[in-house]
Design an enzyme around this catalytic site. Sequence first.
Site, PDB file in Angstrom:
ATOM      1  N   ALA A   1       0.844  -1.074   0.038  1.00 54.56           N
ATOM      2  CA  ALA A   1       0.175  -0.022  -0.071  1.00 54.56           C
ATOM      3  C   ALA A   1       0.824   1.348  -0.224  1.00 54.56           C
ATOM      4  O   ALA A   1       0.274   2.484  -0.312  1.00 54.56           O
ATOM      5  CB  ALA A   1      -0.965   0.004   1.285  1.00 54.56           C
ATOM      6  N   ASP A   2       2.225   1.225   0.305  1.00 56.58           N
ATOM      7  CA  ASP A   2       3.030   2.457   0.252  1.00 56.58           C
ATOM      8  C   ASP A   2       4.286   2.148  -0.106  1.00 56.58           C
ATOM      9  O   ASP A   2       5.189   2.106   0.392  1.00 56.58           O
ATOM     10  CB  ASP A   2       3.078   2.689   1.786  1.00 56.58           C
ATOM     11  N   LEU A   3       4.351   1.282  -1.340  1.00 62.05           N
ATOM     12  CA  LEU A   3       5.460   1.240  -2.053  1.00 62.05           C
ATOM     13  C   LEU A   3       6.547   2.532  -2.301  1.00 62.05           C
ATOM     14  O   LEU A   3       5.895   3.377  -3.162  1.00 62.05           O
ATOM     15  CB  LEU A   3       5.407   0.493  -3.478  1.00 62.05           C
TER      16      LEU A   3
END
Length: 311
Positions: free
Chosen positions: A243-245
């Site tokens: 979700a937060d690459l």
Amino acid sequence: MSDNLYTIKVTEQAGFRLAHDPSKPRVWQMRLKSPNDGNHVAAITDRRETEQAQSTWCIGAHGCLLMVHLDVRAQGATYFISPPITSSHEVSSNLFNPQWLEAQGLIEGTAQGRAAAWFIRLKDEQLVLRHYRRGGLPARFSNDRFLWIGLRRSRPWRELSVLSRLHALGLPVPVPIAGRVQKKTVSYTADIITRRIPGARSLADFMLASYFGDTHDQNARDEVWRETGRVIRAFHAIGAHHADLNVRNILVDEQRKVWLIDWDRGRLNADAAIQNRSMARLRRSLSREAELETMARQGWPLLMSAYSRGP
């Protein structure tokens, strides 16, 4: 409310779907209707009973390939969640208490950000304790409290579940150790513990050290760009979505192996459109620092070429 300790075990299985492209297996979920359905977890958290719950991740005609367990211990309104395979240390409230850990001389360092983190050494094991914090507009109202909608939908439950599956598949993620959920009326706070990756630093720090004259040569930098592309493609091949690459959640260890960390809000049933947005997010994170943007002009094409070819 009683403070007696109650224990349940949740069994989850995971598998692959080959779908239209045999080179892109995907994990998908099918809930089996049975007396031991996972809905019992919610009942246990309300009744404080000892019981067993089960939900199943399958692949239809091919059967189930993976099974992971999550143990849940309830003590009053506090829940300890852990895969039973990952740590030689008993999971207790002290492991989630930075003040107690500091007093015992067990904290080796800290990291600040949206989620505060403490680096812990217990005997021969290095761990990371992370406290869940909110970001964006919700943080203006509470920086670390989340709406209670059931234990199975809490942040540490979801992250431990995803990490356990990815680890079982042999993908490069931190080993999940334990989570804690502290419920208070309609909200909760939460923490998670994972095993620390020895000698690892973020992709950003690796590249910046090279930019400012560290020992990495051009060939080493190029290979890390390519390895990053291959690793991300391996996750995307099974439908995994980070979700937060970003350039800080990708680690490079001393052997230049690439890892993905911080799987909060991650999931295993993402389609190509979601994954493409994740890649765009990673590219934007590189552009936020001038030195990284300079290096990405050469490195990003290498990353994307390796990503396109696959692991």
